[in-house]
Design a protein around this motif. Sequence first.
Motif, PDB file in Angstrom:
ATOM      1  N   THR A 298       0.898  -1.048  -0.092  1.00  0.00           N
ATOM      2  CA  THR A 298      -0.112  -0.183  -0.226  1.00  0.00           C
ATOM      3  C   THR A 298       0.835   1.211  -0.038  1.00  0.00           C
ATOM      4  O   THR A 298       2.175   1.214   0.076  1.00  0.00           O
ATOM      5  CB  THR A 298      -0.753   0.075   1.237  1.00  0.00           C
ATOM      6  N   SER A 300       1.659   3.086   2.395  1.00  0.00           N
ATOM      7  CA  SER A 300       2.344   3.257   3.526  1.00  0.00           C
ATOM      8  C   SER A 300       2.790   2.129   4.198  1.00  0.00           C
ATOM      9  O   SER A 300       3.567   2.158   5.302  1.00  0.00           O
ATOM     10  CB  SER A 300       1.489   3.919   4.407  1.00  0.00           C
ATOM     11  N   VAL A 301       2.646   0.761   3.338  1.00  0.00           N
ATOM     12  CA  VAL A 301       2.924  -0.303   3.954  1.00  0.00           C
ATOM     13  C   VAL A 301       3.867  -1.142   3.117  1.00  0.00           C
ATOM     14  O   VAL A 301       3.662  -1.286   1.922  1.00  0.00           O
ATOM     15  CB  VAL A 301       1.811  -1.305   4.437  1.00  0.00           C
ATOM     16  N   LYS A 355       4.472  -0.629   8.657  1.00  0.00           N
ATOM     17  CA  LYS A 355       4.011   0.797   8.161  1.00  0.00           C
ATOM     18  C   LYS A 355       5.246   1.843   8.293  1.00  0.00           C
ATOM     19  O   LYS A 355       5.902   1.800   9.171  1.00  0.00           O
ATOM     20  CB  LYS A 355       3.067   1.151   9.080  1.00  0.00           C
ATOM     21  N   GLU A 356       5.403   2.209   7.246  1.00  0.00           N
ATOM     22  CA  GLU A 356       6.573   3.254   6.965  1.00  0.00           C
ATOM     23  C   GLU A 356       6.287   4.556   7.605  1.00  0.00           C
ATOM     24  O   GLU A 356       5.277   5.129   7.464  1.00  0.00           O
ATOM     25  CB  GLU A 356       6.846   3.327   5.351  1.00  0.00           C
ATOM     26  N   SER A 357       7.181   5.144   8.210  1.00  0.00           N
ATOM     27  CA  SER A 357       6.885   6.386   8.668  1.00  0.00           C
ATOM     28  C   SER A 357       8.121   7.580   8.292  1.00  0.00           C
ATOM     29  O   SER A 357       9.474   6.995   8.345  1.00  0.00           O
ATOM     30  CB  SER A 357       7.206   6.737  10.355  1.00  0.00           C
ATOM     31  N   GLY A 406      -5.398  -1.079  10.914  1.00  0.00           N
ATOM     32  CA  GLY A 406      -4.205  -0.720   9.904  1.00  0.00           C
ATOM     33  C   GLY A 406      -3.229  -2.121   9.798  1.00  0.00           C
ATOM     34  O   GLY A 406      -3.498  -3.098   9.738  1.00  0.00           O
ATOM     35  N   ILE A 407      -1.870  -1.851  10.152  1.00  0.00           N
ATOM     36  CA  ILE A 407      -0.767  -3.053   9.885  1.00  0.00           C
ATOM     37  C   ILE A 407      -1.132  -4.050  11.095  1.00  0.00           C
ATOM     38  O   ILE A 407      -0.562  -5.110  10.915  1.00  0.00           O
ATOM     39  CB  ILE A 407       0.561  -2.489  10.007  1.00  0.00           C
ATOM     40  N   GLU A 439      -5.567   1.648   1.793  1.00  0.00           N
ATOM     41  CA  GLU A 439      -4.797   1.037   2.986  1.00  0.00           C
ATOM     42  C   GLU A 439      -5.073  -0.194   3.354  1.00  0.00           C
ATOM     43  O   GLU A 439      -4.570  -0.778   4.512  1.00  0.00           O
ATOM     44  CB  GLU A 439      -4.723   2.258   3.897  1.00  0.00           C
ATOM     45  N   GLY A 522       3.556   1.367  17.813  1.00  0.00           N
ATOM     46  CA  GLY A 522       3.976   1.929  16.426  1.00  0.00           C
ATOM     47  C   GLY A 522       5.518   2.222  16.223  1.00  0.00           C
ATOM     48  O   GLY A 522       5.909   2.775  17.512  1.00  0.00           O
TER      49      GLY A 522
END
Length: 523
Positions: A298, A300-301, A355-357, A406-407, A439, A522
């Motif tokens: 996704t 962000s993932v 999940k990328e930050s 989410g993740i 997402e 997270g």
Amino acid sequence: MTGTLTALWNRVYAQLGRLSMYRLVLLGLAALALVALILSFFGLVAPTPLELVVSLAVLCGVCVVVDAVAQRMLGLPARVESSLITAHILLFVLRPTLEPVALVGLAVAAAVASLSKYALAWRGRHIFNPAAVGATVLTLLSIPWPELGASSWWVGTPAMAAPVILVGVAVLWRTEKLRVVGIFLLIAVAVALLRTVAQYQAAGLEIDYGQVLWSVLWSSPFLFLGAFMLSEPLTLPPRRWQQSTVAAVVGVLAGWPIPLGEITLGQERALLIGNLVAFAFSFRAAVRLTLVSREQITASVQQLTFRTARRLAFSPGQYVELEVPHPHPDARGTRREFSIASAPEDLPQLVVAFKESTGPDGKPQSSYKKALAQVSPGGALAATGVWGDFLLPSRHGAPVLMVAAGIGVTPFVSQLRHVSAAAEDRDIVLVYIASTAAELAFRDELAATRVPVVVFTRDEPESLPAHWRWAGGVRLDADGLLAVVPDISARHAYISGPAGLIADLAPALERARSITTDAFSGY
């Protein structure tokens, strides 16, 4: 009032989650050292102020130098926080002093403790608690050379009990080890009471049970041993029942020390035996992984697919700890935990997702993720172990509710893939919460399992599978959960997501037959 306390705790828990375990433990021990220093001015602890300051300086100096030399020789990243944690633990276990020869003894204990991290290790994990090793060696050396000093556990004094409890609870809550350490304390206190009563009776003395209990609770080192040494993640086995077994063994041995010639099997030696039991449970948990591919599933993932060097035993729902050595790691260190998304049937392939930050420049913000992003296919990483009790009921007929945010869906992907591959007949409903339809990670994998899925997203997803449905663009709360899962009282609830979500859904989840959480902060 209850809601206010819950909200306050969620904020505290979130703050604790932003700290690495190394940073949290170090800050806690430093706070205890400061409390001890203040108490020493009033004679409420055994060491004097100057003894505390000088002894801590010696311990910190030796631990930092020995660790730095060993890390440089072995090509490992610097971990100053680990060095300082070991030094602070030794400060409370050994006898602070100003005597030159005894200071040499402290230096020897610190050097041995630091060296044990590398000499007594297995696949990236300690076999023994380093501070316990250093204290034990010094105690053995004190037999021929008593002037070197020995362990004293002066932290076991009523004046230090309350600070140790407060700081210890913060550490244990963050690591979810309150239950394990609680088992240790219950057994250690009970055994110590039996031992004390037996000694009084053997001596023909009258027993004041209240005084005996007070002494065991507040004048013993059990609180410190449990909170800061037994709970060390690097020496604990992966499963909760295994950890409880270790806690029971250490509790019995710490509560009733066994004489061994001129020395006694005291607190640190009891812990070392517990460490051996833990090692027997987990010595095959570590494995070398080779990165096969990385995929953006996704916006962000990101998904990482590895190949294991040998067969890795894990149960669906567990997580793996990956070490990515790199220079100048941030406060969270060089290790991270990732829920396993693949099923045991997929081995030797192992899949994780995260999940990328990223910052304004689109690059990872943490030093760990920057290092992980630089690992190319073919690169090798160490999985230092597999942990977790986020496991489905052993009885296949037990209805299950899965709630993922989410993740947090990752462990459920592993479980549902396993259920599908094993053709298990289970009644499962998945409630999947995501910020947007785009997402919804692992959509195809989940659809293939044909498990009913209720989706909560702000926008309506397109072309949902026949057994999926969109619950509308509303925020899920307790009433909403009851509306989409009216038979929740017949189900075993599993929830994976932020602590705030768990708190929001608590009124509904409390109606379930059982609740199992896999909360994360997270990273």
